[in-house]
Design a protein around this motif. Sequence first.
Motif, PDB file in Angstrom:
ATOM      1  N   SER A   3       0.849  -1.178   0.000  1.00 21.74           N
ATOM      2  CA  SER A   3       0.000   0.000   0.000  1.00 21.74           C
ATOM      3  C   SER A   3       0.893   1.239   0.000  1.00 21.74           C
ATOM      4  CB  SER A   3      -0.881  -0.009   1.250  1.00 21.74           C
ATOM      5  OG  SER A   3      -1.582   1.199   1.374  1.00 21.74           O
ATOM      6  N   CYS A  11     -10.219   5.985   0.281  1.00 18.40           N
ATOM      7  CA  CYS A  11      -9.685   4.837  -0.452  1.00 18.40           C
ATOM      8  C   CYS A  11      -8.186   4.722  -0.217  1.00 18.40           C
ATOM      9  CB  CYS A  11     -10.000   4.961  -1.936  1.00 18.40           C
ATOM     10  SG  CYS A  11      -9.412   6.466  -2.703  1.00 18.40           S
ATOM     11  N   TYR A  14      -2.710   0.908  -4.078  1.00 19.62           N
ATOM     12  CA  TYR A  14      -1.877  -0.291  -3.996  1.00 19.62           C
ATOM     13  C   TYR A  14      -1.109  -0.480  -5.296  1.00 19.62           C
ATOM     14  CZ  TYR A  14      -4.964  -1.507  -0.127  1.00 19.62           C
ATOM     15  OH  TYR A  14      -5.673  -1.491   1.049  1.00 19.62           O
ATOM     16  N   HIS A  26      -3.615   0.490  -8.256  1.00 13.82           N
ATOM     17  CA  HIS A  26      -4.967   0.058  -7.920  1.00 13.82           C
ATOM     18  C   HIS A  26      -5.536   0.992  -6.859  1.00 13.82           C
ATOM     19  CE1 HIS A  26      -4.501  -4.021  -9.806  1.00 13.82           C
ATOM     20  NE2 HIS A  26      -3.238  -3.612  -9.737  1.00 13.82           N
ATOM     21  N   ARG A  28      -8.636   1.206  -4.157  1.00 17.50           N
ATOM     22  CA  ARG A  28      -9.675   0.414  -3.495  1.00 17.50           C
ATOM     23  C   ARG A  28     -10.294   1.205  -2.360  1.00 17.50           C
ATOM     24  NH1 ARG A  28      -9.642  -5.537  -4.308  1.00 17.50           N
ATOM     25  NH2 ARG A  28      -8.232  -5.802  -6.057  1.00 17.50           N
ATOM     26  N   SER A  32     -15.070   2.173  -4.669  1.00 14.58           N
ATOM     27  CA  SER A  32     -14.099   2.187  -5.756  1.00 14.58           C
ATOM     28  C   SER A  32     -13.247   0.923  -5.770  1.00 14.58           C
ATOM     29  CB  SER A  32     -13.172   3.401  -5.610  1.00 14.58           C
ATOM     30  OG  SER A  32     -13.911   4.593  -5.616  1.00 14.58           O
ATOM     31  N   LYS A  33     -13.043   0.421  -6.984  1.00 18.40           N
ATOM     32  CA  LYS A  33     -12.117  -0.681  -7.227  1.00 18.40           C
ATOM     33  C   LYS A  33     -11.708  -0.539  -8.689  1.00 18.40           C
ATOM     34  CE  LYS A  33     -11.533  -5.657  -6.980  1.00 18.40           C
ATOM     35  NZ  LYS A  33     -12.168  -6.946  -6.749  1.00 18.40           N
ATOM     36  N   GLY A  46     -12.313  -1.154 -14.186  1.00 19.98           N
ATOM     37  CA  GLY A  46     -13.016  -1.044 -12.920  1.00 19.98           C
ATOM     38  C   GLY A  46     -13.834   0.228 -12.815  1.00 19.98           C
ATOM     39  N   VAL A  48     -14.657   3.710 -10.196  1.00 24.92           N
ATOM     40  CA  VAL A  48     -14.206   4.551  -9.093  1.00 24.92           C
ATOM     41  C   VAL A  48     -15.188   5.712  -8.986  1.00 24.92           C
ATOM     42  CG1 VAL A  48     -12.571   5.786 -10.577  1.00 24.92           C
ATOM     43  CG2 VAL A  48     -12.227   5.803  -8.131  1.00 24.92           C
ATOM     44  N   ASP A  52     -13.650   9.950  -5.271  1.00 24.49           N
ATOM     45  CA  ASP A  52     -12.383   9.242  -5.083  1.00 24.49           C
ATOM     46  C   ASP A  52     -11.430   9.518  -6.236  1.00 24.49           C
ATOM     47  OD1 ASP A  52     -13.370   8.203  -2.729  1.00 24.49           O
ATOM     48  OD2 ASP A  52     -13.646   6.163  -3.502  1.00 24.49           O
TER      49      ASP A  52
END
Length: 80
Positions: A3, A11, A14, A26, A28, A32-33, A46, A48, A52
Motif C-alpha cells: 500500500s 480509499c 496499492y 490500484h 480500493r 471504488s475498485k 473497474g 471509481v 475518489d
Amino acid sequence: MPSISAPLSNCKIYLYPGDHNPPHFHVRGPNSKALINIVTLEVMAGKVSKTDLAEVRTWAAKPENLALLVAEWRRLNERE
C-alpha cells in the motif's frame, strides 16, 4: 500487496509485484475498485467514484507523489 501511504479520505492506493503493463496502480475503497494508469491518470479498468477519482488524481499529479508511484512500480515490476 504493498500500500502507498497517501492521505486519501475514502480509499487506498496499492501496487502489486509482477503486475502487467502499462504501469498502473490500484485504487480500493467502499465505492471504488479500479486500475489507474500512472502516466495518464485515466481509469484503465473497474469503477471509481467521482469523488475518489478526483482525490486520487489530485494526489498522484503532484510531482513528488508521481515520482513515488513510478519508483515503486519499477521496484516491484521491472524485469531484467
